[in-house]
Design a protein around this motif. Structure first.
Motif, short mmCIF file in Angstrom:
data_model
loop_
_atom_site.label_atom_id
_atom_site.label_comp_id
_atom_site.label_asym_id
_atom_site.label_seq_id
_atom_site.Cartn_x
_atom_site.Cartn_y
_atom_site.Cartn_z
N UNK A 23 -0.62 -2.96 0.00
CA UNK A 23 -1.05 -1.56 0.05
C UNK A 23 0.15 -0.63 -0.02
N UNK A 24 0.21 0.17 -1.07
CA UNK A 24 1.28 1.15 -1.24
C UNK A 24 0.68 2.54 -1.19
N UNK A 49 -3.03 1.09 -4.59
CA UNK A 49 -2.24 2.31 -4.41
C UNK A 49 -3.16 3.39 -3.89
N UNK A 50 -2.78 4.03 -2.79
CA UNK A 50 -3.60 5.07 -2.20
C UNK A 50 -2.84 6.39 -2.17
N UNK A 51 -3.53 7.47 -2.53
CA UNK A 51 -2.92 8.80 -2.60
C UNK A 51 -3.10 9.54 -1.27
N UNK A 76 -0.84 -5.84 3.83
CA UNK A 76 0.58 -5.60 4.08
C UNK A 76 0.93 -4.21 3.56
N UNK A 77 1.16 -3.24 4.44
CA UNK A 77 1.57 -1.90 4.01
C UNK A 77 3.01 -1.92 3.49
N UNK A 124 -3.54 3.46 6.01
CA UNK A 124 -3.67 2.15 6.64
C UNK A 124 -4.87 2.13 7.57
N UNK A 125 -5.05 3.21 8.33
CA UNK A 125 -6.16 3.25 9.27
C UNK A 125 -7.51 3.43 8.62
#
Length: 334
Positions: free
Chosen positions: A35-36, A87-89, A6-7, A96-97
């Protein structure tokens, strides 16, 4: 274990996908991955210098969301081991992809605006990246935008679009006779088995359209005969698909309609009270145009029910061990 991503971006709009994602995780026994992403400006800040405070704030936000999902007072709440925070930078359209496959994601569930958000999805910003990765399906939900912001704990107890915890699940699949549209049957059969769903196969043809005009056969030229023949061919085609689904242990109901494809999808989904609609992207067939950007866009704009989308070039037809479009040759109807 099945994994649902879930973004989130910290907004209440993105959070509106959580009740649906939670209900699917409950029914599928799946892990929920929150996912943030940090986005453009935050990414520049991260690369430029100290960023510990920023990451802590993001992780704190996800921790609060997770706590809401684990609340014992929430019907069907998930155990802690089935909710993960990441958490992704990087930009959302990249994260997301690119990150979803690394997490082993099977499904992405996200909210989208009827116009701007979906436009970005169509142009490759978000969903196109996800769909292009492979066997990752995307469920899009268009929340009602005139509803005031709702605190997350209250939102999770709302009566918005969800998958029922028990009982029948109704999954509407729209086909148009093309091999591309049939690619939806791969993931749909997987989800249907796990959800114990009944499939509703629908084909819609314009009221003055026929297989003759698509080069399928030489048929009588009167409008009534054309429409009768088209309907018979469509029904026979859907019954072939229905029989294949039966070999997969799935029950399916077939429905052929004429008229505007979006209107008929909308009407039929209301009649059967569908829990989920399913379409393949970029599919074009003799009885319609199931093209992401036209039909899918209009369905999302008109219908508040969640829509499952898959990339028609990814879900290999070998999964189904059949080819309905080319093995089934409709004979002219007298």
């Amino acid at each position: 274990m099945f994994k649902i991503i879930v973004p989130l971006d910290g907004t209440s709009f993105a959070e509106r996908a959580l009740p649906l994602a939670l209900s699917m995780a409950q029914r599928l026994g799946a892990e929920l991955i929150l996912l943030l992403t940090t986005g453009d400006e935050q990414k520049e800040y991260i690369l430029a210098g100290p960023h510990q405070e920023l990451i802590i704030l993001n992780e704190d936000y996800l921790a609060k969301v997770k706590a809401s999902l684990l609340d014992p007072g929430l019907p069907g709440h998930l155990p802690p081991e089935r909710v993960r925070c990441e958490v992704e930078k990087m930009n959302p359209e990249l994260a997301i992809g690119e990150v979803t496959p690394a997490f082993g994601g099977d499904l992405v569930v996200m909210a989208t605006h009827a116009r701007k958000g979906l436009y970005l999805l169509l142009k490759g910003s978000v969903a196109q990246k996800v769909l292009s990765q492979g066997s990752i399906a995307v469920v899009l939900l268009r929340p009602q935008e005139d509803i005031a912001e709702v605190p997350l704990p209250e939102l999770l107890r709302s009566t918005g679009p969800t998958i029922p915890a028990t009982g029948p699940v109704r999954l509407l699949v729209t086909l148009d006779g093309s091999p591309e549209a049939e690619n939806i049957l791969g993931p749909v059969s997987v989800f249907a088995r796990q959800l114990e769903a009944t499939l509703y196969l629908e084909m819609v043809y314009p009221s003055s359209y026929s297989y003759e005009e698509s080069g399928f056969s030489n048929t009588p030229t009167t409008l009534t005969q054309k429409n009768h023949q088209t309907r018979q061919h469509a029904l026979a085609y859907l019954k072939v698909v229905q029989q294949w689904l039966k070999t997969q242990g799935l029950e399916a109901v077939v429905e052929v309609r004429s008229g505007d494809i979006v209107d008929q999808i909308y009407k039929y989904s209301d009649e059967i009270d569908a829990d989920l609609l399913a379409l393949a992207t970029h599919a074009r067939g003799p009885l319609g145009q199931l093209i992401l950007g036209s039909v899918a866009t209009d369905v999302l704009r008109k219908c508040s029910r969640p829509v499952l989308l898959v990339n028609n070039t990814i879900w290999a037809r070998e999964m189904m061990e059949t080819d309905f479009h080319y093995n089934f040759k409709p004979e002219p109807v007298p």
